[in-house]
Design a protein around this motif. Structure first.
Motif, short mmCIF file in Angstrom:
data_model
loop_
_atom_site.label_atom_id
_atom_site.label_comp_id
_atom_site.label_asym_id
_atom_site.label_seq_id
_atom_site.Cartn_x
_atom_site.Cartn_y
_atom_site.Cartn_z
N TRP A 121 -2.65 -6.42 -10.83
CA TRP A 121 -2.76 -7.81 -10.39
C TRP A 121 -1.62 -8.48 -11.20
O TRP A 121 -0.98 -9.28 -10.61
N ILE A 122 -1.24 -7.91 -12.31
CA ILE A 122 -0.30 -8.53 -13.40
C ILE A 122 0.96 -8.33 -12.52
O ILE A 122 1.97 -9.06 -12.37
N SER A 123 1.27 -7.09 -12.02
CA SER A 123 2.33 -6.71 -11.42
C SER A 123 2.85 -7.44 -10.20
O SER A 123 3.83 -8.15 -10.08
N GLU A 124 1.71 -7.82 -9.47
CA GLU A 124 1.73 -8.61 -8.27
C GLU A 124 2.16 -10.09 -8.56
O GLU A 124 2.98 -10.45 -7.89
N GLN A 125 1.52 -10.48 -9.40
CA GLN A 125 1.74 -11.87 -9.84
C GLN A 125 3.35 -11.99 -10.49
O GLN A 125 3.65 -13.09 -10.15
N ARG A 126 3.55 -11.18 -11.27
CA ARG A 126 4.82 -11.17 -11.70
C ARG A 126 6.00 -11.18 -10.64
O ARG A 126 7.12 -11.73 -10.59
N ALA A 127 5.46 -10.50 -9.74
CA ALA A 127 6.65 -10.24 -8.52
C ALA A 127 6.56 -11.45 -7.77
O ALA A 127 7.74 -11.47 -7.19
N ASN A 128 5.60 -12.11 -7.63
CA ASN A 128 5.75 -13.68 -6.89
C ASN A 128 6.09 -14.63 -7.96
O ASN A 128 6.09 -15.82 -7.62
N GLY A 129 6.71 -14.49 -9.21
CA GLY A 129 7.40 -15.54 -9.93
C GLY A 129 6.64 -16.03 -10.92
O GLY A 129 6.93 -16.89 -11.90
N LEU A 162 -10.90 -0.71 -13.57
CA LEU A 162 -10.64 -2.19 -13.88
C LEU A 162 -9.32 -2.26 -14.41
O LEU A 162 -8.46 -3.13 -14.23
N ASP A 163 -9.02 -1.16 -15.47
CA ASP A 163 -7.67 -1.22 -15.81
C ASP A 163 -6.53 -1.11 -15.01
O ASP A 163 -5.61 -1.85 -15.10
N LYS A 164 -6.74 -0.34 -13.96
CA LYS A 164 -6.04 -0.13 -12.81
C LYS A 164 -5.58 -1.42 -12.15
O LYS A 164 -4.54 -1.84 -11.95
N GLY A 165 -6.78 -2.06 -11.70
CA GLY A 165 -6.77 -3.41 -11.01
C GLY A 165 -6.06 -4.47 -11.69
O GLY A 165 -5.35 -5.25 -11.30
N ILE A 166 -6.33 -4.49 -13.14
CA ILE A 166 -5.83 -5.50 -13.77
C ILE A 166 -4.10 -5.42 -13.82
O ILE A 166 -3.31 -6.58 -13.78
#
Length: 339
Positions: free
Chosen positions: A47-55, A40-44
């Motif tokens: 997900w945060i990194s992917e969202q930030r990469a999308n702006g 879960l820690d890894k997935g969270i």
């Protein structure tokens, strides 16, 4: 002497077996919890990194994942979330809770002040108590249920203040008809910014009220409207959906109103029926008379409603091609979808 010794060894084995199994179970559960926590820690973080990469803007002062042994609990302090081009949400603390044996049900708590800044700069504020929560469960096919519970809450929306207690809203697709949305809404008390203009006698506080109903074709219409509430009615008409009110109870000052109905849209027109009822009209008559609004027509309508409401009855209306009738008498026309 050998037989008693063998008997004692067997009895000790069965005595210790349950405790051994218990310890093994605790060890296995502990191992599962910490392995799952790591995933879960890894997935969270991913997900945060992917969202930030999308702006997307995601900010916080701290976050932690705990809850051992009965749950997973993500705690985020000072959270901020803003998808690209969308409104900005800021909270004081966000708690996301999930049971280790059910990864498809999350309960969210966001006590304190929640500030939403719309793209145009307009700010909306909702302040929640610690018991207020939103529950979301889903399956592989989509959302199964959304529930919102508020012990007490205050809000400032479009410059108008609201306060509620004992509020709950439950939304779920109908089983076997997943395009349809079932709705259950109720509150113990709701205080609005001010009484409606021209109906000041109602006051600004609504007592225990309830709505149970269904919107047929909701999800296709919502997608068609692009998630815009102002375009939803038109999309629902185009989708040939419908609205069913199984029970509506409204307690507003001297007004104690009930309603039921079923409306379907066909070829851009509404057809169906609905009924309204009213409880004791004594107080309502008195405040209408005091405010100078109890004319002959209003008095006749109250009398008709009172008579029809006896023994749990309803004053019935029919709708044909948007025209509302009471019996054979036209009484009005429903508003169009805003083409």
């Amino acid at each position: 002497m050998a037989e008693p010794s063998t008997s004692r060894k067997k009895s000790r084995f069965w005595l210790y077996l349950p405790f051994t199994l218990l310890l093994l179970g605790i060890g296995a559960w502990t191992a599962y919890w910490f392995v799952a926590k790591g995933q879960l820690d890894k997935g969270i973080d991913q997900w945060i990194s992917e969202q930030r990469a999308n702006g997307t803007v995601i900010e916080y002062s701290s976050k932690s994942l705990g809850g051992f042994p009965y749950r997973f609990e993500l705690v985020v302090d000072d959270p901020v979330y803003q998808a690209a081009g969308q409104g900005r949400w800021e909270g004081e603390k966000l708690r996301l809770v999930m049971q280790p044996w059910n990864w498809q049900h999350v309960i969210a708590y966001s006590p304190g002040r929640n500030l939403v800044t719309e793209p145009g700069g307009l700010r909306q504020t909702v302040t929640l108590d610690t018991s207020s929560a939103t529950s979301v469960s889903w399956t592989r096919d989509g959302i199964r249920r959304i529930g919102v519970q508020m012990g007490s809450a205050t809000a400032l929306i479009n410059g108008e203040s609201y306060e509620t207690a004992g509020f709950s809203l439950n939304l779920a697709p109908r089983s076997g008809a997943e395009d349809d949305l079932m709705i259950a809404l109720q509150w113990d008390r709701l205080t609005i910014n001010a009484a409606p203009q021209g109906a000041e006698f109602l006051g600004d506080t609504l007592g225990p009220s309830r709505l149970i109903g269904e919107v047929r074709g909701f999800f296709p219409a919502w997608i068609r409207a692009g998630g815009d509430p102002e375009r939803f009615h038109r999309a629902l008409v185009q989708q040939e959906g419908g609205v069913e009110i199984a029970q509506a109870l409204l307690d507003w000052g001297p007004l104690d109103l009930g309603m039921k109905g079923d409306i379907a849209y066909t070829n851009g027109r509404a057809n169906g029926s609905f009924g309204i009822r009213i409880e004791d009209t004594t107080e309502l008559r008195a405040v209408l008379e005091e405010s100078g609004q109890l004319g002959q027509q209003e008095n006749a309508m109250l009398t008709m409603l009172e008579t029809s409401s006896a023994d749990g009855g309803f004053l019935s209306f029919t709708i044909q091609d948007d025209e509302v009738r009471m019996g054979l008498v036209p009484v009005g026309t429903l508003p169009g979808p805003g083409y």
